[in-house]
Design a protein around this motif. Structure first.
Motif, PDB file in Angstrom:
ATOM      1  N   HIS A 366      -1.043  40.395  77.304  1.00 42.58           N
ATOM      2  CA  HIS A 366      -1.106  39.281  77.999  1.00 42.58           C
ATOM      3  C   HIS A 366      -0.963  38.935  79.593  1.00 42.58           C
ATOM      4  CE1 HIS A 366      -5.067  39.899  75.592  1.00 42.58           C
ATOM      5  NE2 HIS A 366      -4.718  39.320  74.587  1.00 42.58           N
ATOM      6  N   GLU A 368       1.407  39.886  82.718  1.00 45.15           N
ATOM      7  CA  GLU A 368       1.257  40.764  84.216  1.00 45.15           C
ATOM      8  C   GLU A 368       1.516  42.228  83.509  1.00 45.15           C
ATOM      9  OE1 GLU A 368       3.764  36.935  85.021  1.00 45.15           O
ATOM     10  OE2 GLU A 368       3.924  38.658  83.251  1.00 45.15           O
ATOM     11  N   ASP A 371      -2.032  42.581  82.834  1.00 42.67           N
ATOM     12  CA  ASP A 371      -3.342  42.683  83.679  1.00 42.67           C
ATOM     13  C   ASP A 371      -2.867  43.981  84.556  1.00 42.67           C
ATOM     14  OD1 ASP A 371      -4.229  40.470  82.358  1.00 42.67           O
ATOM     15  OD2 ASP A 371      -2.800  39.323  84.122  1.00 42.67           O
ATOM     16  N   SER A 374      -4.447  46.662  82.565  1.00 43.47           N
ATOM     17  CA  SER A 374      -6.222  46.959  82.294  1.00 43.47           C
ATOM     18  C   SER A 374      -6.924  46.937  84.254  1.00 43.47           C
ATOM     19  CB  SER A 374      -6.752  45.266  82.349  1.00 43.47           C
ATOM     20  OG  SER A 374      -6.132  44.674  81.457  1.00 43.47           O
ATOM     21  N   THR A 375      -6.039  46.709  84.893  1.00 39.87           N
ATOM     22  CA  THR A 375      -6.234  46.861  86.660  1.00 39.87           C
ATOM     23  C   THR A 375      -6.759  48.657  86.178  1.00 39.87           C
ATOM     24  OG1 THR A 375      -5.995  44.896  87.308  1.00 39.87           O
ATOM     25  CG2 THR A 375      -6.028  46.119  88.792  1.00 39.87           C
TER      26      THR A 375
END
Length: 676
Positions: A366, A368, A371, A374-375
């Motif tokens: 979880h 950078e 993220d 996920s983005t």
């Protein structure tokens, strides 16, 4: 020292990864720039001086030959004038006729013509011949020679006349502006080249002066245009230390070099010399002008160059500071990108260059990078969805454009056909009206029996045959339609309303434009590899070349009976459906006829090329007959449109208006206006 090194190493290892790479990139970016700045600071002024001198040397090297060319032009003009018979006879020691008699000769006319050719007003502005004889001599009243040959008393008081009188051995002189009289400057020119000679007058030799006047502005402009800076000055001085021309009157006085100084330093003219003038360092270069006693001087004060170097250094410092800030920003951004997992993301994202993006496995962290993964996966889903939506929208747009184009064709035919039915009705030919309406009904059953956009070649032949029958009802069987289509082509598919607009153009703008109003249309076809070629030929009036160029562009006009919109839209429909290599091709010989080649791919209806129908359902024949009835009633202006809607079974007139526009591309009111 070792303790300090260990302490520094410990601090470095404790730093976060982002901070480490930020410092590293900053060091790499700034150290070379600092070294470069120190180097430029010590060399900048010398570089600016050298560059300015080199620039002015190059400019002066170009300017001096230009000035010499102008001088040569003046000298050539002088030689050309001296070679004239009139001038030879004037200065000849063996002349027997008087000057007045000579002024009335053909040689004088040729002399004046040569002067007119010599004066171009850009450089040479005037030519005068001054003769030291009494002003009462008749030659000074002999027009038009008297405008060029003048008595010497008009030059009295001028500086150049005094120079010639004071130097008997002087034969020619380049005169700057102040050598001339005010009258000469105003009416002849502000500079002159004057050549001295003698003539025989009443048995004695007396001087005469041939003056070629020219423009000082010509030389000033050459000097000014070739300067690299407005703070520099270029000027010309002569052997009497007089200013001949200058790029700037004030600066030439401030940075003046005497003729003796110029001659003294002339051997160094290829390299600018440095001299102290008015407590200021001045760089100067000198250039000799051939065929004159002129020298061109180029002076460059050092103060503007120093200011220029300071401005450049200030700009360099600003750029340097900006580069440091940019380097810091880049270093910070790059520090975020140093991870192995990020490389995986980059590799996966790079695959989008050759195809749709593919999602990564879900991130198990979880931070950078997690993220970012996920983005990226979310972005992949959105992009794929957008690509699907865009493909569907493109197809919908193509179908919509097809409908729009087709809707422009239907009213075009209806307006012409219903006009014919209206004409038959006005003639009282009820049987013909009934027959025409039946044929029109069959015509639209073929067109609108299904909402699909494709038909067969066989149906299109029947469709266009009915159309020609309808037209022959109006034009008294003056049109022959010959059909020669091989049977093996009849079952191939073709867009509806492909033949009819072309045949309509053949009739209205080909055959009916002839005086006889009679003609033949031939419809043939053949297979060309994987394509079908349909050729429609008529023996009508044909088309001129300018109309032929515009008929398939939508810009041209087919005359007073209509526009090219139907033919153009047919061409565009075929291109939309099959591609730009398909469509219509026109060729015509004015006065002989027109050939139209229709090219489509050879495909059968079951190939499913395009179906513009929203649901593919058959249309209600009863409603179709109602629309045929509506078209007939709209030709009768005494019937209200709302009554027509009710007569056709519509309790809601607005629904009738909407479906009429969808069917025919215009409102009932617009259709009635076009027909009536």
């Amino acid at each position: 020292m070792r303790l300090i090194a260990r302490k520094m190493s410990s601090i470095y290892k404790s730093l976060k990864l982002q901070t480490k790479f930020t410092i590293t990139h900053l060091v790499i970016a700034t150290i070379p720039m600092i070294v470069l700045a120190i180097f430029f600071y010590t060399k900048l002024y010398d570089m600016i001086i050298a560059d300015t001198i080199r620039t002015e040397q190059d400019a002066a090297t170009q300017t001096a030959p230009m000035i010499e060319e102008s001088v040569t032009e003046i000298l050539n003009a002088l030689d050309k004038i001296k070679n004239e018979d009139f001038y030879h006879q004037v200065v000849s020691a063996h002349r027997t006729e008087s000057l007045n008699e000579l002024a009335s000769s053909d040689a004088a006319d040729a002399f004046l013509d040569t002067l007119d050719e010599t004066i171009d007003l850009d450089l040479i502005t005037d030519v005068k011949l001054y003769i030291d004889i009494p002003r009462t001599d008749p030659v000074f009243s002999n027009y038009p020679v008297c405008k060029t040959v003048l008595p010497i008393n008009q030059a009295w008081g001028t500086y150049w006349y005094g120079i010639f009188n004071g130097s008997p051995s002087l034969h020619a002189l380049f005169c700057p502006s102040f050598y001339l009289g005010s009258y000469e400057i105003k009416h002849n020119g502000d500079m002159a080249y004057i050549a001295k000679s003698t003539i025989i007058y009443e048995g004695e030799r007396t001087p005469c002066y041939l003056a070629i006047y020219f423009s000082q502005k010509h030389f000033d402009t050459m000097l000014k245009d070739n300067l690299s800076s407005s703070s520099n000055v270029a000027y010309i001085i002569n052997g009497r230390d007089s200013l001949v021309a200058t790029s700037d009157q004030a600066l030439s006085g401030t940075y003046h070099f005497s003729y003796d100084e110029v001659q003294e330093h002339f051997m160094s003219s290829n390299n600018f010399i440095l001299k102290r003038v008015l407590d200021e360092d001045v760089y100067a270069g000198f250039y000799s002008i051939r065929n004159t006693d002129w020298y061109m001087v180029v002076a460059m004060p050092s103060q503007p160059m120093m200011k220029k170097s300071i401005n450049i250094m200030a700009g360099f410092i600003l750029v340097y500071v900006a580069c440091i800030l940019i380097a810091f920003l880049i270093a910070t951004l790059l520090s975020h990108s140093i991870t192995n997992r990020l490389s995986v993301v980059i590799n996966q994202m790079s695959k989008a260059r050759i195809g749709p993006p593919v999602a990564l496995p879900a991130a198990d962290t979880h931070d950078e990078i997690g993220d970012l993964i996920s983005t990226y996966n979310y972005m992949t889903r959105v992009i794929n969805q957008l690509m699907e939506d865009q493909a569907k929208a493109a197809e919908d747009l193509r179908i919509a454009e097809f409908h729009s184009l087709q809707s422009q064709i239907n009213p075009h035919f209806l307006y012409n056909t219903m006009d014919m039915i209206n004409w038959l009705s006005q003639q009282g030919r009820s049987a013909d009206v009934t027959s025409a309406i039946q044929k029109l009904s069959r015509f639209y059953k073929l067109t609108l029996s299904r909402k699909k956009s494709l038909s067969t070649i066989n149906d299109e032949i029947e469709h266009v045959s009915i159309y020609v029958q309808l037209q022959n009802m109006r034009f008294h069987d003056t049109i022959d339609l010959l059909i020669d289509i091989p049977d093996n082509l009849l079952d191939y598919s073709i867009p509806k309303l492909t033949f009819q607009p072309v045949i309509e153009n053949c009739i209205l703008h080909g055959i009916l434009e002839k005086e006889s109003k009679q003609g033949t249309i031939v419809l043939t076809g053949w297979l060309d590899e994987d394509d079908i070629v349909i050729l429609i030929s008529d023996d009508g009036i044909g088309m001129p070349e300018e109309k032929l160029e515009n008929i398939l562009t939508g810009n041209g006009s087919s005359g007073g009976k209509g526009s090219n919109i139907a033919v153009y839209n047919t061409h565009r429909r075929l291109q939309l459906m099959y591609g730009p290599e398909y469509g219509l091709k026109y060729s015509s010989t004015y006065g002989a006829g027109t050939d139209v080649e229709i090219r489509i791919p050879a495909r059968y209806p079951e190939d499913g090329l395009i179906d513009a129908s929203p649901d593919g359902t058959a249309e209600d024949p009863l409603k179709e007959s109602h629309f045929i009835q509506a078209l007939t009633l709209l030709t009768r202006p005494e019937i209200n449109i709302y009554e027509i809607a009710k007569e056709c079974g519509y309790d809601n007139p607005q629904l009738f208006f909407t479906e009429f526009r969808e069917r025919f591309g215009c409102s009932p009111e617009e259709y009635r206006r076009q027909v009536l």
